[in-house]
Design an enzyme around this catalytic site. Structure first.
Site, PDB file in Angstrom:
ATOM      1  N   TRP A 132       0.815  -1.194  -0.051  1.00  0.00           N
ATOM      2  CA  TRP A 132       0.042  -0.021  -0.150  1.00  0.00           C
ATOM      3  C   TRP A 132       0.799   1.278   0.046  1.00  0.00           C
ATOM      4  CZ3 TRP A 132      -0.495   4.190   2.931  1.00  0.00           C
ATOM      5  CH2 TRP A 132      -1.580   5.258   2.608  1.00  0.00           C
TER       6      TRP A 132
ATOM      7  N   TYR B  14       1.122   3.936  -3.186  1.00  0.00           N
ATOM      8  CA  TYR B  14       0.591   5.223  -2.989  1.00  0.00           C
ATOM      9  C   TYR B  14       1.834   6.097  -3.219  1.00  0.00           C
ATOM     10  CZ  TYR B  14      -1.716   9.208  -0.242  1.00  0.00           C
ATOM     11  OH  TYR B  14      -2.402  10.150  -0.063  1.00  0.00           O
TER      12      TYR B  14
ATOM     13  N   ASP C 260      -6.559  -0.837  -0.095  1.00  0.00           N
ATOM     14  CA  ASP C 260      -7.222   0.512   0.578  1.00  0.00           C
ATOM     15  C   ASP C 260      -8.560   0.288   0.946  1.00  0.00           C
ATOM     16  OD1 ASP C 260      -6.209   3.403   0.812  1.00  0.00           O
ATOM     17  OD2 ASP C 260      -8.486   3.239  -0.136  1.00  0.00           O
TER      18      ASP C 260
END
Length: 294
Positions: free
Chosen positions: A226, A230, A246
């Site tokens: 994640w 990101y 997410d």
């Protein structure tokens, strides 16, 4: 010294400036950023000194006003603002590819000018991504504000509520993780990231190889898919990142009648390549009420 240099930043229409402003306002770090009416203001760490920028969204282009220590920083400041606001995107191409999709298409057709917010500083964005692991947006904003208050660099010429630069990697990398008010593993990940950045083992700007940078990120303790995804989306400008784990993405998919489990979400999103970052942004900013008509 340059005071109030005004330039206009062009873009390809359509452009949803109000959605960008709302996104930035919700995440504005106290001391570093603020939204004042229709203006977004923040500090910039530039090659020749600190600066402050004010950005005003308009239909004909984004108004940009700069306060700089050195006029030679004008070009890099403008480029960083373009990356922050995703002004080099081609929204028509995104809409043509995603618009016909039965699930994401209604969102895209309702907001064809939605952009993927980037960053003005990859190191800052990565630190903020770690701060935001498994906590809410307001909590991450508060944590970042505390970091700025304790370790940020005060501006000699503040503007509005913008009073400091975000802490530099060498400053944060020199800290004892035990001194940071956060879970031990997250603090160790933050300090380890900043040491890699300060030592030159990791670069997070627009000119790096994305795949290599993501691999280097993932090799650092405490940084998983994640966080790396990101950072790739927002700091490295990768248009094709989908964060299947997410919670915001999964909740939006559930509201739209799609699969909410990571494996199912990832399989569904395969059809949205090469624009999965834009699909993610549409899901994040999808209305929380009734799904749009298909």
């Amino acid at each position: 010294m340059v005071d109030g240099l005004v330039v206009r930043l062009p873009f390809r229409a359509p452009f949803d400036g109000s959605a960008l402003l709302a996104w930035l306002a919700a995440r504005a770090v106290p001391g570093v950023e603020e939204v004042d009416g229709a203006v977004y203001r923040r500090s910039l760490r530039l090659p020749r000194g600190p600066g402050v920028v004010e950005l005003a969204m308009a239909a004909a282009g984004v108004g940009c006003r700069l306060w700089l220590e050195d006029e030679r920083d004008a070009a890099p400041a403008e480029q960083r603002c373009r990356r922050l606001l995703d002004l080099d995107a081609d929204p028509v191409a995104v809409a043509e590819d995603l618009g016909p999709d039965p699930l994401i298409g209604p969102l895209v057709r309702a907001a064809p000018g939605l952009r993927v917010p980037g960053s003005v500083d990859g190191a800052e964005l990565a630190v903020r991504a770690i701060l935001g692991q498994q906590i809410s947006v307001p909590a991450a904003r508060t944590a970042a504000g505390r970091l700025v208050a304790e370790y940020g660099e005060a501006l000699s010429r503040p503007r509005g509520a913008v009073t400091a630069l975000f802490p530099a990697p060498d400053v944060l990398g020199a800290l004892d993780p035990g001194l940071l008010p956060m879970p031990r593993a997250r603090a160790a990940a933050l300090v380890g990231l900043c040491r890699a950045l300060a030592g030159g083992d990791l670069r997070l700007d627009g000119g790096v190889d994305r795949e290599e940078s993501v691999c280097r990120l993932m090799a650092l303790p405490g940084i998983g898919p994640w966080t790396a995804g990101y950072v790739a989306m927002r700091a490295l400008g990768d248009p094709d990142v989908f964060l299947a784990e997410d919670l915001g993405v999964r909740h939006a998919l559930r509201r739209l009648g799609g699969p909410a489990d990571p494996r199912g979400a990832r399989a569904l999103a395969a059809a949205w390549a090469p624009w999965r970052s834009y699909a993610s942004q549409h899901l994040w900013q999808a209305p929380a009420g009734r799904p749009p008509r298909r």
